[in-house]
Design a protein around this motif. Structure first.
Motif, PDB file in Angstrom:
ATOM      1  N   GLY A 150      36.864  33.724  40.847  1.00 36.10           N
ATOM      2  CA  GLY A 150      38.026  34.444  40.332  1.00 36.10           C
ATOM      3  C   GLY A 150      37.874  34.941  38.912  1.00 36.10           C
ATOM      4  O   GLY A 150      38.408  35.986  38.547  1.00 36.10           O
ATOM      5  N   ASN A 151      37.130  34.193  38.074  1.00 38.58           N
ATOM      6  CA  ASN A 151      36.953  34.555  36.663  1.00 38.58           C
ATOM      7  C   ASN A 151      38.306  34.818  35.997  1.00 38.58           C
ATOM      8  O   ASN A 151      38.487  35.792  35.262  1.00 38.58           O
ATOM      9  CB  ASN A 151      36.049  35.785  36.536  1.00 38.58           C
ATOM     10  N   THR A 153      35.612  42.446  45.286  1.00 43.62           N
ATOM     11  CA  THR A 153      35.379  42.317  46.727  1.00 43.62           C
ATOM     12  C   THR A 153      34.907  40.906  47.065  1.00 43.62           C
ATOM     13  O   THR A 153      35.339  40.309  48.060  1.00 43.62           O
ATOM     14  CB  THR A 153      34.335  43.352  47.185  1.00 43.62           C
ATOM     15  N   VAL A 154      34.026  40.361  46.237  1.00 42.61           N
ATOM     16  CA  VAL A 154      33.582  38.974  46.433  1.00 42.61           C
ATOM     17  C   VAL A 154      34.779  38.032  46.405  1.00 42.61           C
ATOM     18  O   VAL A 154      34.900  37.122  47.242  1.00 42.61           O
ATOM     19  CB  VAL A 154      32.561  38.579  45.347  1.00 42.61           C
ATOM     20  N   ARG A 155      35.661  38.263  45.472  1.00 45.59           N
ATOM     21  CA  ARG A 155      36.838  37.391  45.343  1.00 45.59           C
ATOM     22  C   ARG A 155      37.718  37.477  46.586  1.00 45.59           C
ATOM     23  O   ARG A 155      38.153  36.444  47.116  1.00 45.59           O
ATOM     24  CB  ARG A 155      37.618  37.795  44.094  1.00 45.59           C
ATOM     25  N   ARG A 156      37.954  38.685  47.067  1.00 42.95           N
ATOM     26  CA  ARG A 156      38.804  38.838  48.255  1.00 42.95           C
ATOM     27  C   ARG A 156      38.145  38.216  49.485  1.00 42.95           C
ATOM     28  O   ARG A 156      38.804  37.522  50.274  1.00 42.95           O
ATOM     29  CB  ARG A 156      39.073  40.324  48.502  1.00 42.95           C
ATOM     30  N   VAL A 157      36.856  38.468  49.666  1.00 40.48           N
ATOM     31  CA  VAL A 157      36.149  37.908  50.818  1.00 40.48           C
ATOM     32  C   VAL A 157      36.145  36.382  50.744  1.00 40.48           C
ATOM     33  O   VAL A 157      36.309  35.692  51.762  1.00 40.48           O
ATOM     34  CB  VAL A 157      34.712  38.464  50.890  1.00 40.48           C
ATOM     35  N   LEU A 200      33.236  50.578  52.915  1.00 39.72           N
ATOM     36  CA  LEU A 200      34.031  50.144  54.061  1.00 39.72           C
ATOM     37  C   LEU A 200      34.573  48.733  53.837  1.00 39.72           C
ATOM     38  O   LEU A 200      35.761  48.471  54.077  1.00 39.72           O
ATOM     39  CB  LEU A 200      33.181  50.188  55.335  1.00 39.72           C
ATOM     40  N   LEU A 201      33.712  47.827  53.387  1.00 42.02           N
ATOM     41  CA  LEU A 201      34.167  46.457  53.131  1.00 42.02           C
ATOM     42  C   LEU A 201      35.200  46.434  52.008  1.00 42.02           C
ATOM     43  O   LEU A 201      36.209  45.715  52.095  1.00 42.02           O
ATOM     44  CB  LEU A 201      32.976  45.571  52.774  1.00 42.02           C
ATOM     45  N   GLN A 202      34.975  47.220  50.970  1.00 41.85           N
ATOM     46  CA  GLN A 202      35.935  47.272  49.866  1.00 41.85           C
ATOM     47  C   GLN A 202      37.285  47.796  50.341  1.00 41.85           C
ATOM     48  O   GLN A 202      38.340  47.307  49.922  1.00 41.85           O
ATOM     49  CB  GLN A 202      35.377  48.147  48.740  1.00 41.85           C
TER      50      GLN A 202
END
Length: 464
Positions: free
Chosen positions: A19-20, A172-176, A285-287
Motif C-alpha cells: 500500500g505504501n 495495480t499491484v495494490r488492487r490485485v 486490460l488488467l489496469q
C-alpha cells in the motif's frame, strides 16, 4: 528474531510494502489519529546508496515528493530533511560496513548539532576528505569535511523520476493484492486454519531456510562436536601462508569466481523479475479491470494538494511574514549569517563550529533558544529576503562598538572554512553595509529634527 503474528504481518504488507500508505498520510491508529510524517519536528535524516538494489535512492527519497507539494510546504511544516547518497555500498553495508561506520555514521553523529539547528528545508549532506591544506583544521571533527547543501524538491524529483505510469503499475499491484487477499480469506483460509496446529507451526519454523542452517551447524548438533575440537587444534597451529602460495592464489580466484557468479545470477534474476512485473502489471486490460483506467488523475493520494492543506500553508506563511521585522541584535546577527550562507555552496561544519564557539564564549543564549532563532530568521529570509534584509538596521542597537564587534564575529565565522566565494563575499559586504546603515538611520532622525526646529517622537516622549 522477532516473531510476528498473521495480523501484524498482513498489516505491514497492506500498509507499508504494497500500500505504501505511510508516505501519503493514509495510516490511522486505533484511536483515529492520523500518522503523518509532516508532524515530525525533529530533523529527518535519510541515508541511502546507489549500490543498494533493495532500497535504492529512488525508493528511499520517493516519499518526499509524495508528501510535499512544493518547497514552501516543507517550510510551512517547519521541517528539516537531510539526505546523503553513498556511491556504491550495498544494502547491508549501510548498516554493518566498517568504512560506512567510519565515514557516514561518524559524520552524522559528530554533526548532529549542526543538523539540529538547520533551518527548515531540504538539504543534502556532502562529505569530502580532510586534507593537510584544509583551512582551520581545528574546527573539523574526524577525517571528513561535512557540508550541508540546500536542495529543492526538483532535485529530489530528478533522482526519483516519478511518473504516472509507474504509479499506475504499483496501484495495480495494490488492487490485485487486495483482490487476492479477499479470495484467500474466503476460499483458502478456512482450510489452512482447520489443519494448522502448534506442533506443525513449530516444525515449519525449525525447518525454515533462514533458521535450519544455524541449527545444523550449532553446538546443539552432536555431530559438530569434532569440528569444534579440530578448530581448536588449527587455531593453535596456524601460520600465515606466503603470498605466492598457489593454494592462496587459487583461493582468491575461486572466491572472485563465486562473487562474479552471484553477481551475474542477481542481475539475471532482477531482469527476469522486472520483465515479469512489466508483463503483468503494465497491461492496460488488467489496469482497467481493477478500475484504474476510468480517469487520467493520479491513482495515489497526495496530501500536499488538498485544499485545506494549501490554506494551512498560506496562513502559516502569512503569519510568519507579519513577524519579519521583529527581533534584536541576536536575531539580526543570525539573519545576516543565514543570508550569507544561503548561496549554493551550503553550510560547512567549520562555520557552525566557529558559531558554536562564539555562542559558548558569550554565553548569551541557550542552544534551544538559538535553534528557534535560526529557524525563525531563515523563515523570514525564505519568505521575503529583501524585506528581511531591509529590516536588519532597525533591529540593531545604537551602540557602534557593539555593532562593530558583531560584524567582526560574523567575519570570523564566514572565513572559518577559508576564503569565501565571490557570491558569499558580496553577501558579507551587504550585511556589513546594513550594520553600518543602522548607525546612520539612528542618527538621521535626531539631526533632521534639530535642523528643522521640531522634535522627534522619541524626544517628545522624553520631554513628556
Amino acid at each position: 528474531m522477532v516473531n510476528l503474528n498473521a495480523e501484524e504481518i498482513q498489516w505491514i504488507v497492506n500498509h507499508l510494502f504494497v500500500g505504501n500508505r505511510l508516505a501519503t498520510a493514509e495510516i490511522t491508529t486505533g484511536d483515529g489519529i492520523r500518522v503523518d510524517l509532516r508532524n515530525i519536528r525533529s530533523p529527518i535524516i535519510c541515508f541511502c546508496s546507489q549500490g543498494d538494489n533493495i532500497t535504492p535512492p529512488q525508493q528511499a527519497l520517493g516519499w518526499i515528493g509524495d508528501l510535499y507539494r512544493d518547497d514552501d510546504d516543507i517550510l510551512a511544516c517547519d521541517q528539516t530533511i537531510v539526505y546523503a547518497i553513498h556511491e556504491n555500498i550495498g544494502h547491508l553495508g549501510i548498516f554493518v560496513s566498517g568504512s560506512v561506520a567510519r565515514k557516514e555514521h561518524e559524520e552524522f553523529s559528530s554533526n548532529i548539532d549542526l543538523i539540529d539547528v538547520l533551518p527548515p528545508g531540504l538539504y543534502e549532506m556532502v562529505m569530502t576528505p580532510k586534507t593537510a591544506r584544509a583551512a582551520h583544521p581545528e574546527l573539523i571533527v574526524g577525517d571528513w569535511i561535512t557540508r550541508i547543501e540546500p536542495r529543492t524538491l526538483d532535485d529530489v524529483r530528478a533522482i526519483v523520476k516519478p511518473s504516472l505510469e509507474n504509479e499506475r503499475r504499483f496501484a495495480t499491484v495494490r488492487r490485485v493484492s487486495e483482490i487476492n487477499l479477499g479470495l484467500y480469506r474466503m476460499f483458502m483460509q478456512p482450510f489452512v486454519r482447520a489443519f494448522a496446529n502448534e506442533p506443525a507451526a513449530d516444525w515449519l519454523h525449525k525447518v525454515n531456510p533462514t533458521v535450519l542452517p544455524f541449527e545444523l551447524f550449532s553446538d546443539r548438533n552432536p555431530f559438530m562436536k569434532p569440528v569444534a575440537e579440530i578448530a581448536s587444534q588449527v587455531r593453535t597451529k596456524r601460520w600465515p601462508a606466503s603470498p605466492d602460495n598457489p593454494l592462496l592464489l587459487a583461493q582468491a580466484m575461486v572466491s572472485q569466481g563465486i562473487v562474479n557468479a552471484l553477481d551475474a545470477w542477481r542481475e539475471s534474476r532482477d531482469r527476469g523479475l522486472e520483465l515479469m512485473f512489466m508483463g503483468i502489471y503494465n497491461q492496460p486490460l488488467l489496469q482497467a479491470m481493477v478500475g484504474l483506467r476510468d480517469t487520467d488523475e493520479r491513482p495515489r493520494r497526495q496530501p500536499g494538494v488538498e485544499p485545506e492543506r494549501i490554506a494551512y500553508v498560506r496562513a502559516k506563511l502569512a503569519e510568519r511574514r507579519a513577524r519579519i521585522a521583529e527581533g534584536g541584535l541576536h536575531e539580526a546577527t543570525i539573519r545576516g549569517l543565514i543570508y550569507i550562507a544561503m548561496d549554493e555552496t551550503g553550510i560547512d561544519e567549520r562555520h557552525f563550529e566557529a558559531l558554536r564557539l562564539t555562542r559558548a564564549h558569550r554565553g548569551e543564549m541557550s542552544l534551544d533558544a538559538f535553534k528557534k532563532v535560526v529557524r525563525d530568521q531563515f523563515s523570514s529570509l525564505r519568505l521575503d529576503h529583501e524585506a528581511a534584509l531591509a529590516a536588519i538596521p532597525g533591529m540593531l542597537p545604537a551602540a557602534a562598538d557593539v555593532r562593530a564587534k558583531t560584524i567582526e564575529a560574523i567575519r570570523r565565522i564566514v572565513f572559518a572554512a577559508g576564503k569565501p566565494t565571490a557570491e558569499r563575499a558580496r553577501r558579507l559586504d551587504r550585511v556589513e553595509a546594513l550594520f553600518a546603515a543602522a548607525g546612520r538611520q539612528r542618527r538621521r532622525p535626531g539631526r533632521a529634527g534639530k535642523k528643522r526646529g521640531f522634535t522627534t517622537p522619541s524626544s517628545r516622549q522624553q520631554g513628556a
